[in-house]
Design an enzyme around this catalytic site. Sequence first.
Site, mmCIF file in Angstrom:
data_model
loop_
_atom_site.group_PDB
_atom_site.id
_atom_site.type_symbol
_atom_site.label_atom_id
_atom_site.label_comp_id
_atom_site.label_asym_id
_atom_site.label_seq_id
_atom_site.Cartn_x
_atom_site.Cartn_y
_atom_site.Cartn_z
ATOM 1 C CB CYS A 174 -0.912 0.402 1.196
ATOM 2 S SG CYS A 174 -2.369 -0.992 0.754
ATOM 3 C CG PHE A 225 -7.221 -4.826 -1.117
ATOM 4 C CD1 PHE A 225 -6.400 -4.297 -1.706
ATOM 5 C CD2 PHE A 225 -7.667 -6.079 -0.117
ATOM 6 C CE1 PHE A 225 -5.200 -4.327 -0.416
ATOM 7 C CE2 PHE A 225 -6.475 -5.710 1.285
ATOM 8 C CZ PHE A 225 -5.743 -4.622 0.611
ATOM 9 C CG ASP A 227 -8.123 -5.600 -9.842
ATOM 10 O OD1 ASP A 227 -7.331 -6.267 -8.563
ATOM 11 O OD2 ASP A 227 -8.112 -6.252 -10.679
ATOM 12 C CG HIS A 316 -2.998 3.792 0.968
ATOM 13 N ND1 HIS A 316 -2.958 3.271 0.009
ATOM 14 C CD2 HIS A 316 -3.486 2.958 1.620
ATOM 15 C CE1 HIS A 316 -3.988 2.463 -0.241
ATOM 16 N NE2 HIS A 316 -3.793 2.251 1.243
ATOM 17 C CB ALA A 321 -10.234 0.357 11.713
ATOM 18 C CG ASN A 349 -5.994 -0.841 -0.020
ATOM 19 O OD1 ASN A 349 -5.512 0.285 -1.536
ATOM 20 N ND2 ASN A 349 -5.890 -0.565 1.221
#
Length: 396
Positions: A174, A225, A227, A316, A321, A349
């Site tokens: 990340c 997640f 892409d 990011h 959380a 993400n």
Amino acid sequence: MSHNKKNVNGASNHFFQPSRRLPTPGKATILAMGKALPPQLVPQDCLVEGYMHDTNCKDLRIKEKLERLCKTTTVKTRYTVMSKEILEKYPELATEGTPTINQRLEIANPAVVEMAKEASLACIKEWGRSVDEITHIVYVSSSEIRLPGGDLHLSTELGLRSDVGRVMLYFLGCYGGVTGLRVAKDIAENNPGSRVLLTTSETTILGFRPPNNARPYDLVGAALFGDGAAAVIIGTEPIVGTESPFIELNFAMQQFLPGTKNVIDGRLTDEGINFKLGRDLPEKIQDNIEEFCKKLIAKNDELKGSNYNDLFWAVHPGGPAILDRLEKTMKLQNEKLNCSRKALMDFGNVSSNTIFYVIENMREEMKNKKDGGEEWGLALAFGPGITFEGILLRSL
């Protein structure tokens, strides 16, 4: 105005309207941006049914858990390389215990370069200069494995010069996008006149697998997640009338937290990549983030004693959380992390790419502010190590 005519400050009043700030001589700036997304759009409210169907999972407890996670991630839409056609061609990807690393790389290797190419072309188009004038390329991905790497494949596909200086950053997770910015900044500032293409590209294909009660983190991955790819062009002394710098990379810093290397753990196996994520990750970030930000801000005398709410924040969004804890610790006003929350909502993400989606949101936000918004801000990302990567930014 000719292509190579530069003014000492890299700017002139004729080009930069009064509302634009002049770049600091010698400091790297972002000159253009682009992004690319795979064709499959997954609305979050369709994800659970789709995932359970694709992996032939009938376990109702797993289904309920995934439904809960999908709500808490705050993600609304995501894009994915995975498709019905891929699962029909490679049904073994949805079968527990089958060695599939070769099949996964067969899909992922070309997919990440294809997305990186699309993002780079969009970025080069916005930049408005020729690909021949790109002197360096920095390629970031945690989603492909091969020799030669994606940096060479991408350079060839884009028609870059054969003497382009290549750097490949693999498996940073990340924080890779902000590391890429730091590396590109160093290259640009140490090679006057250079133009660095930085591209990040990620797919979740390497980690896609059927759910298993022994691997609770798989469900977090499935719910969070996505892409995609991103690209930026970085250089110093922007050419007046030709280039439009919008962010200056003023100072960059990286730090790891000793004794936390097992909090984010990724292992390459016969079945792809297995991730484990410690529950204490948000807490570890919360406990150390303020000290890290203070160090970054202290690098600029102008900012001594400034309030955190006087800055803009490009963070990011590893997950909601992390954003919530950072907001609370730094006592940030609600809207300060809006650009991060929006990127998470729209794309999930997307590992190393996500910071660029945040910066793109921020660019739009600043355009709409009368005075262009805050001058100074921070770009932050966190990942395996636990590693903190940060850049002191200046909005132009």
